[in-house]
Write an enzyme that holds these catalytic residues in place. Structure first.
Site, PDB file in Angstrom:
ATOM      1  N   ASP A  58       0.647  -1.328   0.117  1.00  0.00           N
ATOM      2  CA  ASP A  58      -0.156   0.048   0.167  1.00  0.00           C
ATOM      3  C   ASP A  58       0.698   1.415   0.116  1.00  0.00           C
ATOM      4  O   ASP A  58       0.648   2.224  -0.896  1.00  0.00           O
ATOM      5  CB  ASP A  58      -0.893  -0.174   1.391  1.00  0.00           C
ATOM      6  CG  ASP A  58      -1.841  -1.127   1.344  1.00  0.00           C
ATOM      7  OD1 ASP A  58      -1.710  -1.943   0.192  1.00  0.00           O
ATOM      8  OD2 ASP A  58      -2.766  -1.184   2.348  1.00  0.00           O
ATOM      9  N   GLU A 115       1.987  -9.154  11.610  1.00  0.00           N
ATOM     10  CA  GLU A 115       1.562  -8.938  10.144  1.00  0.00           C
ATOM     11  C   GLU A 115       3.033  -8.575   9.514  1.00  0.00           C
ATOM     12  O   GLU A 115       3.201  -8.912   8.449  1.00  0.00           O
ATOM     13  CB  GLU A 115       0.967  -7.404  10.221  1.00  0.00           C
ATOM     14  CG  GLU A 115       0.215  -7.053   9.050  1.00  0.00           C
ATOM     15  CD  GLU A 115      -0.382  -5.932   8.968  1.00  0.00           C
ATOM     16  OE1 GLU A 115      -0.633  -5.375   9.832  1.00  0.00           O
ATOM     17  OE2 GLU A 115      -1.104  -5.473   7.682  1.00  0.00           O
TER      18      GLU A 115
END
Ligand code: DGY
Length: 440
Positions: free
Chosen positions: A173, A403
């Site tokens: 992103d 993550e």
């Protein structure tokens, strides 16, 4: 041969079970409470290490969101959740979706799907394949339609590289590779921005508010274009030919071609081989010997994107490099590794863009290393692959199924109990470099 700790493997399965929402898996509770496209493909491979039925179901639930034009969206909103922005109401995709299908976003994500399907198919014994052939053939057709969509909608000029129209489509992103291209995107939005992500994880690990304004400006622009691929292409203020996405598509195309003898037909095999060749040629043109990396291309200004990120090595996944090219790429990777405790980082430490804890601007991601390991195997660099594999497993065993990981300290960051990190643990502890699970 299975390496890794039995208790950690059990814990990885428990993460997938805890994130299972009934046939599909959320990346992590609260931060990502729906089904995400490439996350689910990795997760399906994780499930396939012990439950191929569940693995197929993961892909089937994702394909339920496929649009009639072949696009598989980046988020499928099977069930409501209040903990995520932008939720289903922001996207306005009704007119493009399949009638009666689940709500979806309007963007797509890296097409790992066919690679996952091949992995699951090859993990099954012959008898199981016979019983599940219809299900697998349905998924093969979904993948074929999606690959055709990529080529038609995202490479209309037939360059051999597919373009993304939103940085979220790359899955990476807030990578610094998009900074210059995003700086040209206005910060005005018609959708009120109600970020939820920074309520779940430290804001220092997430994109900034101004980044979100641009992300949502792009969503507003494409929603106003009715999510029609041609109109989107015409109005897009952000259009990047991405080497990571193209490499994943090229590899997945090869995997789909390999499945066509069991699940498709000869004409499709020929079409896919041709598609794969054109994608590989497009990638090869983006090799820059002086950098030791592949580079993306900003189609809005006709300039290469030379920013150093992990994406520059992902093409190894699909290409059989000659000796000197491979040596240059692996020498560059080795330089990046020498600067950190744990690698490969998404941005090299020596880059002015490096931020050890901020999402895609430095942290180590298990699935990125997984893709790089497959690329190194393909190109016969087993030692370097083993270094990445051992480092990724050690990071998980030290910090849990985070993550992502700080490349300097090894500390976990972002969401915890993360599905694709658990899937990476399960697959990487079973990986056989001689087979790779992807025999060619
Ligand atoms: C997010 O919301 O952070 C996602 O990565 C978009 O897909």
């Amino acid at each position: 041969m299975v390496t890794g700790d039995a208790a950690w493997r059990e814990a990885a399965r428990a993460v997938l079970a805890a994130n299972d929402r009934g046939g599909y898996t959320v990346p992590t509770a609260r931060l990502y409470p729906f089904q995400w496209n490439w996350d689910s493909a990795f997760v399906a491979m994780g499930f396939a290490t012990w439950d191929c039925d569940r693995a197929l179901t993961e892909l089937e639930r994702l394909a339920q969101g496929q649009w009639p034009d072949g696009m598989i969206p980046h988020i499928v909103f099977h069930r409501p959740s209040e903990t995520y922005f932008p939720g289903p109401d922001v996207w306005g995709t009704e007119s493009r979706r399949r009638a009666g299908g689940p709500a979806t976003s309007g963007l797509t994500q890296p097409p790992v799907f066919a690679t996952a399907l091949r992995f699951v198919w090859e993990a099954m014994p012959d008898s199981a394949r016979r019983e599940r052939r219809e299900r697998a053939a349905g998924l093969y057709r979904a993948a074929l339609a999606w690959h055709r969509w990529w080529i038609g909608a995202r490479d209309p000029a037939e360059t051999g590289l597919v373009a993304v129209l939103h940085n979220w489509e790359t899955g990476s992103d807030n990578s610094p590779a998009w900074d210059a291209a995003l700086a040209r995107v206005p910060t005005t939005t018609s959708t009120p921005i109600r970020r939820q992500d920074t309520g779940h994880v430290d804001a220092a690990m997430r994109p900034r508010d101004v980044d979100y304004q641009r992300y949502i400006h792009l969503v507003d622009t494409y929603r106003a274009a009715g999510w029609d691929p041609e109109r989107q292409w015409a109005v897009a203020p952000f259009k990047v030919a991405d080497v990571q996405t193209t490499a994943i598509l090229a590899r997945a195309t090869e995997d789909l071609a390999a499945l066509s003898s069991a699940l498709g037909d000869d004409r499709e095999a020929a079409e896919l081989r041709d598609m794969g060749r054109r994608l590989c040629a497009g990638l090869m043109r983006q090799w820059r010997p002086a950098l030791g990396r592949f580079v993306g291309h900003d189609l809005m200004v006709g300039r290469d994107i030379e920013t150093a990120t992990h994406a520059g090595f992902v093409p190894l996944l699909a290409l059989d490099l000659d000796e000197s090219t491979c040596a240059a790429a692996t020498a560059e990777m080795t330089r990046w590794l020498a600067e950190v405790r744990l690698g490969l980082p998404t941005v090299p430490r020596s880059s002015p863009d490096f931020e050890a804890r901020r999402y895609w601007r430095g942290p180590v991601w298990a699935v990125v290393n997984w893709l790089l390991i497959l690329g190194l195997h393909r190109n016969g660099r087993l030692d370097l692959a083993e270094r990445l594999r051992a480092g990724t497993l050690a990071a998980i065993e030290r910090a849990g199924f985070a993550e992502h990981f700080d490349p300097l300290t090894g500390e976990g960051g972002g969401g915890s109990s993360f599905s694709w990190t658990a899937a990476a643990y399960l697959v990487l502890t079973e990986l056989d470099p001689r087979r790779d699970h992807f025999p060619r």
